[in-house]
Write a protein that holds these residues in place. Structure first.
Motif, PDB file in Angstrom:
ATOM      1  N   LEU A 122      -6.643   1.158  -8.259  1.00 56.29           N
ATOM      2  CA  LEU A 122      -7.616   0.705  -7.644  1.00 56.29           C
ATOM      3  C   LEU A 122      -7.801   1.133  -6.033  1.00 56.29           C
ATOM      4  O   LEU A 122      -8.720   1.674  -5.474  1.00 56.29           O
ATOM      5  CB  LEU A 122      -7.862  -0.830  -7.695  1.00 56.29           C
ATOM      6  N   ALA A 123      -6.702   1.099  -5.590  1.00 53.45           N
ATOM      7  CA  ALA A 123      -6.489   1.515  -4.038  1.00 53.45           C
ATOM      8  C   ALA A 123      -6.633   3.183  -4.092  1.00 53.45           C
ATOM      9  O   ALA A 123      -7.142   3.540  -2.955  1.00 53.45           O
ATOM     10  CB  ALA A 123      -5.135   0.955  -3.532  1.00 53.45           C
ATOM     11  N   THR A 124      -5.904   3.731  -4.997  1.00 52.28           N
ATOM     12  CA  THR A 124      -6.386   5.349  -4.961  1.00 52.28           C
ATOM     13  C   THR A 124      -7.711   5.884  -5.007  1.00 52.28           C
ATOM     14  O   THR A 124      -8.357   6.770  -4.279  1.00 52.28           O
ATOM     15  CB  THR A 124      -5.403   5.982  -6.025  1.00 52.28           C
ATOM     16  N   LEU A 125      -8.431   5.144  -6.042  1.00 49.25           N
ATOM     17  CA  LEU A 125      -9.736   5.425  -6.063  1.00 49.25           C
ATOM     18  C   LEU A 125     -10.668   5.161  -4.782  1.00 49.25           C
ATOM     19  O   LEU A 125     -11.513   5.804  -4.501  1.00 49.25           O
ATOM     20  CB  LEU A 125     -10.514   4.532  -7.189  1.00 49.25           C
ATOM     21  N   VAL A 126     -10.211   3.898  -4.110  1.00 50.66           N
ATOM     22  CA  VAL A 126     -11.053   3.753  -2.941  1.00 50.66           C
ATOM     23  C   VAL A 126     -10.832   4.616  -1.950  1.00 50.66           C
ATOM     24  O   VAL A 126     -11.448   5.041  -1.057  1.00 50.66           O
ATOM     25  CB  VAL A 126     -10.512   2.093  -2.484  1.00 50.66           C
TER      26      VAL A 126
END
Length: 168
Positions: A122-126
């Motif tokens: 999730l953090a990498t996608l953001v």
């Protein structure tokens, strides 16, 4: 006969690099000489020194020491050019900064409850959305990278991480 000039000074060519280098040097010395020895306990019996929980933080701390000293030397020796070059900083948008802060908050707040893999994805996608990544196949790295990192930490380095959400 040689004379010494009392007015002789080292001219700082890039004050930003020197200040950043000194700040990193102070941080790294605190890390290496205070935080790691006092707060990371080492088991009394170790089969291999590389299995110590202190090993990786010490390596990282000494690398920060090395790079901060190099940054100080760069500030003393390399003059910053005023023209466009690789060392010029471009200020990003406030949207990008906010999305980067959201990615960090996601990782910090949800890490324990949702697991390392889910939070990493999730953090990498953001972060990819914050820094406009236009190539579609790069988004597959957002899924692959957290899984590989979690596998390395859990299986290779024996670092216990919450892998999956608590309800699974």
């Amino acid at each position: 006969m040689t004379t010494s000039d009392p007015q002789r000074r080292v001219k700082v060519k890039d004050a930003g690099d020197v200040i950043a280098g000194i700040a990193l040097l102070v941080f790294s010395l605190v890390l290496v000489f205070y935080l790691v020895p006092n707060y990371i306990n080492e088991p009394p019996i170790l089969e291999n020194p590389m299995m110590s929980p202190r090993w990786l933080p010490e390596i990282v701390g000494w690398l920060i020491v090395l790079f901060s000293v190099l940054l100080i030397f760069q500030g003393l020796l390399v003059e910053r050019s005023t023209e466009e070059g690789e060392r010029t900083l471009e200020k990003g948008s406030s949207r990008r900064f906010i999305m980067m802060a959201v990615a960090l908050a996601i990782y910090v707040v949800l890490f324990e409850s949702m697991g390392a893999v889910f939070c990493g994805i999730l953090a990498t996608l953001v972060l990819f959305v914050a820094h406009p990544v236009r190539t579609w196949w790069v988004y597959s790295m957002a899924f692959l990278f957290p899984i590989v990192v979690a596998f390395l930490f859990v299986e290779v380095m024996n670092v216990p991480l919450p892998i999956m959400p608590f309800w699974l």
